[in-house]
Structure formats: C-alpha cells, structure tokens
Design a protein around this motif. Structure first.
Motif, PDB file in Angstrom:
ATOM      1  N   ARG A 109      34.410  34.144  47.876  1.00 24.45           N
ATOM      2  CA  ARG A 109      34.477  35.593  48.044  1.00 24.45           C
ATOM      3  C   ARG A 109      35.803  36.052  48.662  1.00 24.45           C
ATOM      4  O   ARG A 109      36.227  37.170  48.438  1.00 24.45           O
ATOM      5  N   HIS A 110      36.453  35.186  49.430  1.00 22.15           N
ATOM      6  CA  HIS A 110      37.713  35.560  50.068  1.00 22.15           C
ATOM      7  C   HIS A 110      38.936  35.256  49.204  1.00 22.15           C
ATOM      8  O   HIS A 110      40.054  35.574  49.591  1.00 22.15           O
ATOM      9  N   ALA A 168      36.594  36.132  43.656  1.00 22.45           N
ATOM     10  CA  ALA A 168      35.772  37.065  44.429  1.00 22.45           C
ATOM     11  C   ALA A 168      34.704  37.784  43.611  1.00 22.45           C
ATOM     12  O   ALA A 168      33.645  38.123  44.140  1.00 22.45           O
ATOM     13  N   ASP A 169      34.954  38.003  42.333  1.00 16.56           N
ATOM     14  CA  ASP A 169      34.020  38.778  41.514  1.00 16.56           C
ATOM     15  C   ASP A 169      33.090  37.935  40.646  1.00 16.56           C
ATOM     16  O   ASP A 169      32.294  38.483  39.889  1.00 16.56           O
ATOM     17  N   GLY A 203      27.414  37.430  50.312  1.00 16.17           N
ATOM     18  CA  GLY A 203      28.118  37.402  49.041  1.00 16.17           C
ATOM     19  C   GLY A 203      27.354  36.756  47.909  1.00 16.17           C
ATOM     20  O   GLY A 203      27.866  36.621  46.809  1.00 16.17           O
TER      21      GLY A 203
END
Length: 121
Positions: free
Chosen positions: A53-54, A59-60, A81
């Motif tokens: 996620r970072h 992230a997507d 997340g």
C-alpha cells in the motif's frame, strides 16, 4: 489448493513462498489481484499489505487476505488496506468469485499468491 482452483477457472497464477518474495514478484508479474495469508515466514501478511500500500506501483492492486488465523474472522474489509478477507476453511468458489470481482475487465485474469510454509497453531 488455491492455485489449482484459480487456474481451473482460467487465471494465470504466480506464487511466492512468503511476503518478501511476493513484494519482488508483484513488480515483475504486475498482477490484477494479490491473495496472501496472514501468517508467513520473513514478512507476515499485514506487513506485506502495508508495504504494498505504501508503494505507488502496487498501492491500487486489490488485496485479498486468506487465512486460518482467528484474527481474520473478525477483521473488517478495508482494515489495514485489505480489500477482502476470506477465512479458512472456505469454499473454492468463494475465492474464485472474490478474485474475479477484483480483476480489471480489460486485462486477462491474473493473481499473485504468497503461500505460507508454516501456519500458526
């Protein structure tokens, strides 16, 4: 079992032995969906989720947490997340349904799954 059920449904599946290997594989494979366990060696599922996620490159990507851990049974979607939670034991059709739901319409189905070598008691 997870790999077989996804492949039988037409998914291309790339596996990793733990969270650290998954982080490397996801950049090469560029999956539509990532499924991973909570309990894995070197890097557990939640820490793997946090790192994915970072990173702007990952992230997507939808994340499905699959685990026999009691913690998963009470974990709400969106926690940390994670896009979906599937507690073991589960019906294979439910896993396929979740993965398919998160796949992009314009790309061939694919999934990256980090399989634990050991499970928590």
């Amino acid at each position: 079992m997870i790999r077989v059920n996804l492949e039988l449904d037409g998914f291309e599946v790339e596996t990793a032995s733990d969270g650290a290997e998954c982080l490397e594989a996801v950049l090469l494979f560029q999956p539509d969906v990532i499924t991973l366990d909570l309990t894995m060696p070197r890097l557990d599922g939640l820490r793997t989720v946090a790192r994915l996620r970072h990173d702007a490159r990952t992230a997507d990507i939808p994340l499905v947490l699959v685990s026999a851990s009691v913690l998963v049974r009470d974990m709400p979607y969106g926690n940390g997340g994670v896009d979906a939670v599937l507690a073991k034991p589960f019906e294979p059709a439910e896993l396929v349904r979740l993965v398919r739901r998160f796949c992009d319409e314009g790309r061939p189905p694919a999934a990256c799954w980090a399989e634990p070598r050991t499970l928590a008691p």
